[in-house]
Write a protein that holds these residues in place. Structure first.
Motif, PDB file in Angstrom:
ATOM      1  N   ASP A  14       7.583  13.809  67.488  1.00  0.00           N
ATOM      2  CA  ASP A  14       7.750  12.582  68.265  1.00  0.00           C
ATOM      3  C   ASP A  14       8.162  11.447  67.324  1.00  0.00           C
ATOM      4  OD1 ASP A  14       7.300  10.113  69.638  1.00  0.00           O
ATOM      5  OD2 ASP A  14       5.862  11.089  70.970  1.00  0.00           O
ATOM      6  N   GLN A  15       9.416  11.043  67.410  1.00  0.00           N
ATOM      7  CA  GLN A  15       9.950  10.019  66.523  1.00  0.00           C
ATOM      8  C   GLN A  15       9.215   8.683  66.645  1.00  0.00           C
ATOM      9  OE1 GLN A  15      12.451   9.683  64.058  1.00  0.00           O
ATOM     10  NE2 GLN A  15      11.901  11.836  63.994  1.00  0.00           N
ATOM     11  N   ARG A  16       8.769   8.362  67.840  1.00  0.00           N
ATOM     12  CA  ARG A  16       8.062   7.088  67.998  1.00  0.00           C
ATOM     13  C   ARG A  16       6.714   7.120  67.277  1.00  0.00           C
ATOM     14  NH1 ARG A  16       7.191   3.274  73.257  1.00  0.00           N
ATOM     15  NH2 ARG A  16       6.093   1.659  72.128  1.00  0.00           N
ATOM     16  N   VAL A  17       6.002   8.212  67.376  1.00  0.00           N
ATOM     17  CA  VAL A  17       4.716   8.344  66.677  1.00  0.00           C
ATOM     18  C   VAL A  17       4.947   8.256  65.168  1.00  0.00           C
ATOM     19  CG1 VAL A  17       2.771   9.892  66.221  1.00  0.00           C
ATOM     20  CG2 VAL A  17       3.659   9.650  68.548  1.00  0.00           C
ATOM     21  N   SER A  18       5.988   8.904  64.690  1.00  0.00           N
ATOM     22  CA  SER A  18       6.320   8.836  63.269  1.00  0.00           C
ATOM     23  C   SER A  18       6.655   7.401  62.860  1.00  0.00           C
ATOM     24  CB  SER A  18       7.508   9.752  62.964  1.00  0.00           C
ATOM     25  OG  SER A  18       7.829   9.709  61.595  1.00  0.00           O
ATOM     26  N   TRP A  19       7.422   6.712  63.686  1.00  0.00           N
ATOM     27  CA  TRP A  19       7.820   5.324  63.425  1.00  0.00           C
ATOM     28  C   TRP A  19       6.613   4.397  63.336  1.00  0.00           C
ATOM     29  CZ3 TRP A  19      12.237   2.716  62.331  1.00  0.00           C
ATOM     30  CH2 TRP A  19      12.224   1.330  62.510  1.00  0.00           C
ATOM     31  N   GLU A  20       5.574   4.653  64.105  1.00  0.00           N
ATOM     32  CA  GLU A  20       4.419   3.762  64.181  1.00  0.00           C
ATOM     33  C   GLU A  20       3.445   3.900  63.012  1.00  0.00           C
ATOM     34  OE1 GLU A  20       3.060   4.580  68.159  1.00  0.00           O
ATOM     35  OE2 GLU A  20       4.525   3.171  69.007  1.00  0.00           O
ATOM     36  N   ARG A  21       3.721   4.799  62.079  1.00  0.00           N
ATOM     37  CA  ARG A  21       2.878   4.899  60.876  1.00  0.00           C
ATOM     38  C   ARG A  21       3.060   3.659  60.011  1.00  0.00           C
ATOM     39  NH1 ARG A  21       4.745   9.922  57.880  1.00  0.00           N
ATOM     40  NH2 ARG A  21       6.736   9.227  58.678  1.00  0.00           N
ATOM     41  N   THR A  22       2.187   3.484  59.041  1.00  0.00           N
ATOM     42  CA  THR A  22       2.336   2.368  58.107  1.00  0.00           C
ATOM     43  C   THR A  22       3.671   2.503  57.374  1.00  0.00           C
ATOM     44  OG1 THR A  22       1.344   3.523  56.226  1.00  0.00           O
ATOM     45  CG2 THR A  22      -0.162   2.303  57.712  1.00  0.00           C
ATOM     46  N   ASP A  23       4.140   1.399  56.814  1.00  0.00           N
ATOM     47  CA  ASP A  23       5.396   1.447  56.067  1.00  0.00           C
ATOM     48  C   ASP A  23       5.328   2.451  54.918  1.00  0.00           C
ATOM     49  OD1 ASP A  23       6.655  -0.454  57.663  1.00  0.00           O
ATOM     50  OD2 ASP A  23       6.215  -2.109  56.302  1.00  0.00           O
ATOM     51  N   GLN A  24       4.235   2.442  54.178  1.00  0.00           N
ATOM     52  CA  GLN A  24       4.142   3.364  53.047  1.00  0.00           C
ATOM     53  C   GLN A  24       4.203   4.815  53.511  1.00  0.00           C
ATOM     54  OE1 GLN A  24       0.745   3.110  50.397  1.00  0.00           O
ATOM     55  NE2 GLN A  24       1.846   4.233  48.818  1.00  0.00           N
ATOM     56  N   ALA A  25       3.506   5.138  54.577  1.00  0.00           N
ATOM     57  CA  ALA A  25       3.543   6.508  55.094  1.00  0.00           C
ATOM     58  C   ALA A  25       4.935   6.854  55.613  1.00  0.00           C
ATOM     59  CB  ALA A  25       2.506   6.680  56.200  1.00  0.00           C
ATOM     60  N   PHE A  26       5.535   5.951  56.361  1.00  0.00           N
ATOM     61  CA  PHE A  26       6.866   6.186  56.931  1.00  0.00           C
ATOM     62  C   PHE A  26       7.910   6.424  55.845  1.00  0.00           C
ATOM     63  CE2 PHE A  26      10.920   4.554  58.660  1.00  0.00           C
ATOM     64  CZ  PHE A  26      11.071   5.415  59.733  1.00  0.00           C
ATOM     65  N   PHE A  27       7.880   5.602  54.797  1.00  0.00           N
ATOM     66  CA  PHE A  27       8.880   5.729  53.741  1.00  0.00           C
ATOM     67  C   PHE A  27       8.506   6.740  52.664  1.00  0.00           C
ATOM     68  CE2 PHE A  27      10.087   1.403  55.301  1.00  0.00           C
ATOM     69  CZ  PHE A  27      11.338   1.790  55.789  1.00  0.00           C
ATOM     70  N   SER A  28       7.305   7.245  52.690  1.00  0.00           N
ATOM     71  CA  SER A  28       6.922   8.313  51.760  1.00  0.00           C
ATOM     72  C   SER A  28       7.353   9.672  52.272  1.00  0.00           C
ATOM     73  CB  SER A  28       5.402   8.335  51.553  1.00  0.00           C
ATOM     74  OG  SER A  28       4.991   7.255  50.794  1.00  0.00           O
ATOM     75  N   SER A  29       7.217   9.863  53.557  1.00  0.00           N
ATOM     76  CA  SER A  29       7.478  11.176  54.148  1.00  0.00           C
ATOM     77  C   SER A  29       8.232  10.994  55.452  1.00  0.00           C
ATOM     78  CB  SER A  29       6.159  11.903  54.397  1.00  0.00           C
ATOM     79  OG  SER A  29       6.397  13.178  54.949  1.00  0.00           O
ATOM     80  N   GLY A  30       9.511  11.260  55.385  1.00  0.00           N
ATOM     81  CA  GLY A  30      10.335  11.177  56.590  1.00  0.00           C
ATOM     82  C   GLY A  30      11.500  10.218  56.478  1.00  0.00           C
ATOM     83  N   ALA A  31      11.360   9.183  55.651  1.00  0.00           N
ATOM     84  CA  ALA A  31      12.455   8.217  55.517  1.00  0.00           C
ATOM     85  C   ALA A  31      12.624   7.749  54.073  1.00  0.00           C
ATOM     86  CB  ALA A  31      12.221   7.029  56.442  1.00  0.00           C
ATOM     87  N   CYS A  32      12.212   8.561  53.116  1.00  0.00           N
ATOM     88  CA  CYS A  32      12.328   8.164  51.702  1.00  0.00           C
ATOM     89  C   CYS A  32      13.787   7.964  51.307  1.00  0.00           C
ATOM     90  CB  CYS A  32      11.643   9.179  50.788  1.00  0.00           C
ATOM     91  SG  CYS A  32      12.277  10.866  50.887  1.00  0.00           S
ATOM     92  N   HIS A  33      14.663   8.784  51.866  1.00  0.00           N
ATOM     93  CA  HIS A  33      16.082   8.655  51.522  1.00  0.00           C
ATOM     94  C   HIS A  33      16.661   7.338  52.029  1.00  0.00           C
ATOM     95  CE1 HIS A  33      15.818  10.478  55.481  1.00  0.00           C
ATOM     96  NE2 HIS A  33      17.099  10.216  55.708  1.00  0.00           N
ATOM     97  N   VAL A  34      16.245   6.884  53.200  1.00  0.00           N
ATOM     98  CA  VAL A  34      16.717   5.602  53.725  1.00  0.00           C
ATOM     99  C   VAL A  34      16.242   4.468  52.819  1.00  0.00           C
ATOM    100  CG1 VAL A  34      16.628   4.005  55.677  1.00  0.00           C
ATOM    101  CG2 VAL A  34      16.793   6.470  56.097  1.00  0.00           C
ATOM    102  N   LEU A  35      14.994   4.540  52.378  1.00  0.00           N
ATOM    103  CA  LEU A  35      14.454   3.519  51.482  1.00  0.00           C
ATOM    104  C   LEU A  35      15.218   3.507  50.155  1.00  0.00           C
ATOM    105  CD1 LEU A  35      12.240   1.338  51.143  1.00  0.00           C
ATOM    106  CD2 LEU A  35      10.825   3.136  50.103  1.00  0.00           C
ATOM    107  N   ALA A  36      15.532   4.663  49.619  1.00  0.00           N
ATOM    108  CA  ALA A  36      16.245   4.742  48.339  1.00  0.00           C
ATOM    109  C   ALA A  36      17.629   4.098  48.444  1.00  0.00           C
ATOM    110  CB  ALA A  36      16.354   6.193  47.892  1.00  0.00           C
ATOM    111  N   TRP A  37      18.386   4.444  49.477  1.00  0.00           N
ATOM    112  CA  TRP A  37      19.723   3.858  49.638  1.00  0.00           C
ATOM    113  C   TRP A  37      19.623   2.348  49.861  1.00  0.00           C
ATOM    114  CZ3 TRP A  37      20.259   9.061  49.797  1.00  0.00           C
ATOM    115  CH2 TRP A  37      21.489   9.590  49.406  1.00  0.00           C
ATOM    116  N   THR A  38      18.633   1.927  50.607  1.00  0.00           N
ATOM    117  CA  THR A  38      18.452   0.500  50.865  1.00  0.00           C
ATOM    118  C   THR A  38      18.123  -0.236  49.577  1.00  0.00           C
ATOM    119  OG1 THR A  38      17.728   0.949  53.123  1.00  0.00           O
ATOM    120  CG2 THR A  38      17.139  -1.190  52.203  1.00  0.00           C
TER     121      THR A  38
END
Length: 145
Positions: A18-42
């Motif tokens: 569920d993408q919304r449940v994943s999105w609602e995690r803390t920023d650190q959790a979201f960008f640690s597991s699931g969106a680390c690549h987006v954070l790196a490029w940003t």
């Protein structure tokens, strides 16, 4: 903030489905597991006048990278902020009980990287995480400033 293994924040089954449940995690959790690549490029885009590379960390015999981060000299930036790259590699290796097999410098663009490694592109998330990533990067002063 000290380097923290990305696996500490590994997504649960419901967060993976569920993408919304994943999105609602803390920023650190979201960008640690699931969106680390987006954070790196940003991070790289946030400092266009700096020589920031992107790196993919491979542990053990896994074919896909475990974690993606930005790096500048001996420094690495991920959801833990700026830390010595050696520390980031060590905490991930220790947490997973696997050796770092390779750290690959990424030369591909975000879209190409996502297609090759089966990662989501920003438009494939519940909401585009790019602005959230910019806000997160802005919270951490880089070591050269």
């Amino acid at each position: 903030m000290a380097a923290t293994a990305s696996g500490v924040f590994r997504r649960t089954a419901i967060e993976r489905s569920d993408q919304r449940v994943s999105w609602e995690r803390t920023d650190q959790a979201f960008f640690s597991s699931g969106a680390c690549h987006v954070l790196a490029w940003t991070c790289r885009d946030f400092y266009p006048d700096q020589d920031i590379d992107l790196a993919a960390m491979y542990l053990g015999e896994f074919e896909r990278p475990l974690h993606v981060y930005a790096r500048w000299g001996p420094w690495a930036f991920d959801a833990s902020g700026w830390n010595p790259e050696a520390e980031l590699l060590q905490v991930n290796s220790d947490f997973e009980c696997l050796p770092v097999r390779e750290v690959e410098t990424i030369s591909a663009g975000l879209r190409e990287f996502c297609e090759k490694h089966v990662h989501r592109q920003p438009h494939q998330y519940w909401a585009d995480p790019t602005e959230r990533a910019r806000a997160y990067v802005s919270r951490y002063a880089p070591p050269w400033l």
